[in-house]
Design a protein around this motif. Structure first.
Motif, PDB file in Angstrom:
ATOM      1  N   LEU A  35       0.828  -1.202   0.000  1.00 53.33           N
ATOM      2  CA  LEU A  35       0.000   0.000   0.000  1.00 53.33           C
ATOM      3  C   LEU A  35       0.865   1.256   0.000  1.00 53.33           C
ATOM      4  CD1 LEU A  35      -2.702   1.470   0.150  1.00 53.33           C
ATOM      5  CD2 LEU A  35      -2.654   1.116   2.640  1.00 53.33           C
ATOM      6  N   ASP A  36       1.878   1.282   0.843  1.00 52.40           N
ATOM      7  CA  ASP A  36       2.770   2.433   0.920  1.00 52.40           C
ATOM      8  C   ASP A  36       3.447   2.680  -0.428  1.00 52.40           C
ATOM      9  OD1 ASP A  36       4.333   4.498   2.463  1.00 52.40           O
ATOM     10  OD2 ASP A  36       5.991   3.187   1.864  1.00 52.40           O
ATOM     11  N   SER A  37       3.927   1.632  -1.047  1.00 53.66           N
ATOM     12  CA  SER A  37       4.586   1.751  -2.353  1.00 53.66           C
ATOM     13  C   SER A  37       3.626   2.269  -3.420  1.00 53.66           C
ATOM     14  CB  SER A  37       5.153   0.389  -2.762  1.00 53.66           C
ATOM     15  OG  SER A  37       5.677   0.439  -4.058  1.00 53.66           O
ATOM     16  N   THR A  38       2.419   1.725  -3.432  1.00 49.90           N
ATOM     17  CA  THR A  38       1.412   2.156  -4.406  1.00 49.90           C
ATOM     18  C   THR A  38       1.053   3.623  -4.195  1.00 49.90           C
ATOM     19  OG1 THR A  38       0.526  -0.090  -4.530  1.00 49.90           O
ATOM     20  CG2 THR A  38      -0.898   1.678  -5.335  1.00 49.90           C
ATOM     21  N   MET A  39       0.860   4.011  -2.941  1.00 47.30           N
ATOM     22  CA  MET A  39       0.507   5.398  -2.645  1.00 47.30           C
ATOM     23  C   MET A  39       1.651   6.350  -3.012  1.00 47.30           C
ATOM     24  SD  MET A  39      -1.719   5.076   0.886  1.00 47.30           S
ATOM     25  CE  MET A  39      -2.077   6.831   0.991  1.00 47.30           C
ATOM     26  N   ARG A  40       2.887   5.946  -2.761  1.00 49.31           N
ATOM     27  CA  ARG A  40       4.038   6.790  -3.116  1.00 49.31           C
ATOM     28  C   ARG A  40       4.143   6.953  -4.635  1.00 49.31           C
ATOM     29  NH1 ARG A  40       7.345   8.060   0.989  1.00 49.31           N
ATOM     30  NH2 ARG A  40       6.918   6.996   2.944  1.00 49.31           N
ATOM     31  N   ASP A  41       3.920   5.858  -5.360  1.00 50.89           N
ATOM     32  CA  ASP A  41       3.961   5.938  -6.826  1.00 50.89           C
ATOM     33  C   ASP A  41       2.918   6.930  -7.341  1.00 50.89           C
ATOM     34  OD1 ASP A  41       5.992   4.062  -6.884  1.00 50.89           O
ATOM     35  OD2 ASP A  41       4.696   2.404  -7.510  1.00 50.89           O
ATOM     36  N   ILE A  42       1.721   6.859  -6.783  1.00 48.53           N
ATOM     37  CA  ILE A  42       0.646   7.767  -7.197  1.00 48.53           C
ATOM     38  C   ILE A  42       0.995   9.210  -6.834  1.00 48.53           C
ATOM     39  CG2 ILE A  42      -1.762   8.416  -6.756  1.00 48.53           C
ATOM     40  CD1 ILE A  42      -2.293   5.341  -6.459  1.00 48.53           C
ATOM     41  N   ARG A  43       1.487   9.419  -5.616  1.00 45.33           N
ATOM     42  CA  ARG A  43       1.855  10.766  -5.185  1.00 45.33           C
ATOM     43  C   ARG A  43       2.978  11.330  -6.057  1.00 45.33           C
ATOM     44  NH1 ARG A  43       4.666  11.533   0.488  1.00 45.33           N
ATOM     45  NH2 ARG A  43       6.295  10.559  -0.732  1.00 45.33           N
ATOM     46  N   ASN A  44       3.980  10.488  -6.357  1.00 49.28           N
ATOM     47  CA  ASN A  44       5.127  10.936  -7.136  1.00 49.28           C
ATOM     48  C   ASN A  44       4.785  11.199  -8.598  1.00 49.28           C
ATOM     49  OD1 ASN A  44       6.658  10.802  -4.822  1.00 49.28           O
ATOM     50  ND2 ASN A  44       7.499   8.789  -5.285  1.00 49.28           N
ATOM     51  N   SER A  45       3.691  10.618  -9.073  1.00 46.04           N
ATOM     52  CA  SER A  45       3.296  10.880 -10.458  1.00 46.04           C
ATOM     53  C   SER A  45       2.835  12.325 -10.625  1.00 46.04           C
ATOM     54  CB  SER A  45       2.173   9.931 -10.889  1.00 46.04           C
ATOM     55  OG  SER A  45       0.926  10.333 -10.325  1.00 46.04           O
ATOM     56  N   GLY A  46       2.409  12.954  -9.521  1.00 47.58           N
ATOM     57  CA  GLY A  46       1.976  14.341  -9.551  1.00 47.58           C
ATOM     58  C   GLY A  46       0.587  14.543 -10.122  1.00 47.58           C
ATOM     59  N   LYS A  47      -0.089  13.462 -10.488  1.00 46.70           N
ATOM     60  CA  LYS A  47      -1.410  13.580 -11.101  1.00 46.70           C
ATOM     61  C   LYS A  47      -2.539  13.629 -10.080  1.00 46.70           C
ATOM     62  CE  LYS A  47       0.057  11.229 -15.286  1.00 46.70           C
ATOM     63  NZ  LYS A  47      -0.097  10.054 -16.124  1.00 46.70           N
ATOM     64  N   VAL A  48      -2.261  13.162  -8.861  1.00 42.56           N
ATOM     65  CA  VAL A  48      -3.290  13.125  -7.820  1.00 42.56           C
ATOM     66  C   VAL A  48      -2.745  13.874  -6.609  1.00 42.56           C
ATOM     67  CG1 VAL A  48      -4.710  11.644  -6.354  1.00 42.56           C
ATOM     68  CG2 VAL A  48      -4.105  10.887  -8.647  1.00 42.56           C
ATOM     69  N   ILE A  49      -3.538  14.795  -6.097  1.00 43.99           N
ATOM     70  CA  ILE A  49      -3.107  15.599  -4.960  1.00 43.99           C
ATOM     71  C   ILE A  49      -4.067  15.352  -3.794  1.00 43.99           C
ATOM     72  CG2 ILE A  49      -2.758  17.950  -4.119  1.00 43.99           C
ATOM     73  CD1 ILE A  49      -2.036  18.706  -7.014  1.00 43.99           C
ATOM     74  N   GLY A  50      -3.485  15.219  -2.626  1.00 41.72           N
ATOM     75  CA  GLY A  50      -4.276  15.000  -1.410  1.00 41.72           C
ATOM     76  C   GLY A  50      -4.200  13.553  -0.975  1.00 41.72           C
ATOM     77  N   VAL A  51      -3.910  13.366   0.297  1.00 44.15           N
ATOM     78  CA  VAL A  51      -3.727  12.017   0.836  1.00 44.15           C
ATOM     79  C   VAL A  51      -4.985  11.170   0.660  1.00 44.15           C
ATOM     80  CG1 VAL A  51      -3.227  10.683   2.919  1.00 44.15           C
ATOM     81  CG2 VAL A  51      -1.987  12.791   2.486  1.00 44.15           C
ATOM     82  N   GLU A  52      -6.145  11.757   0.876  1.00 46.48           N
ATOM     83  CA  GLU A  52      -7.381  10.990   0.743  1.00 46.48           C
ATOM     84  C   GLU A  52      -7.568  10.503  -0.700  1.00 46.48           C
ATOM     85  OE1 GLU A  52     -11.988  12.091   1.017  1.00 46.48           O
ATOM     86  OE2 GLU A  52     -10.905  12.328   2.937  1.00 46.48           O
ATOM     87  N   ARG A  53      -7.336  11.372  -1.653  1.00 46.66           N
ATOM     88  CA  ARG A  53      -7.479  10.976  -3.064  1.00 46.66           C
ATOM     89  C   ARG A  53      -6.429   9.941  -3.452  1.00 46.66           C
ATOM     90  NH1 ARG A  53     -10.248  14.988  -6.708  1.00 46.66           N
ATOM     91  NH2 ARG A  53     -11.395  16.306  -5.269  1.00 46.66           N
ATOM     92  N   ILE A  54      -5.220  10.113  -2.946  1.00 46.92           N
ATOM     93  CA  ILE A  54      -4.154   9.138  -3.211  1.00 46.92           C
ATOM     94  C   ILE A  54      -4.558   7.778  -2.646  1.00 46.92           C
ATOM     95  CG2 ILE A  54      -1.788   8.501  -2.607  1.00 46.92           C
ATOM     96  CD1 ILE A  54      -1.117  11.535  -2.768  1.00 46.92           C
ATOM     97  N   ALA A  55      -5.136   7.764  -1.432  1.00 49.78           N
ATOM     98  CA  ALA A  55      -5.557   6.507  -0.806  1.00 49.78           C
ATOM     99  C   ALA A  55      -6.656   5.832  -1.626  1.00 49.78           C
ATOM    100  CB  ALA A  55      -6.042   6.764   0.621  1.00 49.78           C
ATOM    101  N   VAL A  56      -7.607   6.622  -2.123  1.00 50.19           N
ATOM    102  CA  VAL A  56      -8.690   6.047  -2.932  1.00 50.19           C
ATOM    103  C   VAL A  56      -8.133   5.473  -4.228  1.00 50.19           C
ATOM    104  CG1 VAL A  56     -10.775   6.588  -4.248  1.00 50.19           C
ATOM    105  CG2 VAL A  56     -10.522   7.423  -1.916  1.00 50.19           C
ATOM    106  N   MET A  57      -7.235   6.207  -4.884  1.00 46.85           N
ATOM    107  CA  MET A  57      -6.640   5.710  -6.128  1.00 46.85           C
ATOM    108  C   MET A  57      -5.828   4.436  -5.869  1.00 46.85           C
ATOM    109  SD  MET A  57      -7.824   7.478  -8.517  1.00 46.85           S
ATOM    110  CE  MET A  57      -6.857   6.774  -9.810  1.00 46.85           C
ATOM    111  N   ALA A  58      -5.105   4.410  -4.757  1.00 49.40           N
ATOM    112  CA  ALA A  58      -4.336   3.215  -4.398  1.00 49.40           C
ATOM    113  C   ALA A  58      -5.269   2.035  -4.159  1.00 49.40           C
ATOM    114  CB  ALA A  58      -3.478   3.480  -3.163  1.00 49.40           C
ATOM    115  N   ALA A  59      -6.373   2.276  -3.451  1.00 53.22           N
ATOM    116  CA  ALA A  59      -7.345   1.211  -3.196  1.00 53.22           C
ATOM    117  C   ALA A  59      -7.920   0.683  -4.502  1.00 53.22           C
ATOM    118  CB  ALA A  59      -8.465   1.715  -2.295  1.00 53.22           C
ATOM    119  N   LEU A  60      -8.236   1.598  -5.427  1.00 53.66           N
ATOM    120  CA  LEU A  60      -8.750   1.169  -6.734  1.00 53.66           C
ATOM    121  C   LEU A  60      -7.707   0.356  -7.499  1.00 53.66           C
ATOM    122  CD1 LEU A  60     -10.663   4.377  -7.845  1.00 53.66           C
ATOM    123  CD2 LEU A  60     -11.664   2.139  -7.340  1.00 53.66           C
ATOM    124  N   ASN A  61      -6.474   0.815  -7.504  1.00 54.40           N
ATOM    125  CA  ASN A  61      -5.410   0.094  -8.214  1.00 54.40           C
ATOM    126  C   ASN A  61      -5.186  -1.300  -7.630  1.00 54.40           C
ATOM    127  OD1 ASN A  61      -4.947   2.208  -9.982  1.00 54.40           O
ATOM    128  ND2 ASN A  61      -3.230   3.034  -8.822  1.00 54.40           N
TER     129      ASN A  61
END
Length: 100
Positions: A35-61
């Motif tokens: 989960l941490d790795s997935t969330m970091r990848d999403i955050r580092n992509s710069g396309k999703v901002i906000g921890v809550e949105r990053i968590a939702v995108m990670a959950a979907l992935n």
């Protein structure tokens, strides 16, 4: 019966304390790392901002990965069951010819 233990997990620079059975600790830690790795990848992509949105995108992935893997396993199981059925049918035919 095992007693729950408290495990400290670090996910996206935050610390979480979670109770789990001792025999599940390793799986829980592995899940948290994934989960941490997935969330970091999403955050580092710069396309999703906000921890809550990053968590939702990670959950979907992660859910998508799980479902895709389950479907592949189901397809493989169906294929194996078909092969077994074909083999049983061939064995039945061979045995009936041998008994005649």
């Amino acid at each position: 019966m095992s007693t729950a233990t408290t495990v400290t997990l670090n996910i996206l620079d935050k610390e979480y304390r979670v109770s789990c059975p001792p025999e599940e600790r390793s799986n829980l830690e592995q899940a948290a790392r994934h989960l941490d790795s997935t969330m970091r990848d999403i955050r580092n992509s710069g396309k999703v901002i906000g921890v809550e949105r990053i968590a939702v995108m990670a959950a979907l992935n992660i859910s998508h990965e799980m479902l895709t893997g389950s479907r592949k396993q189901d397809g493989e199981l169906d294929r194996q069951q078909q092969q077994i059925g074909d083999l049983v049918s061939r064995l039945d035919q061979a045995l009936s010819r041998h008994q005649s």
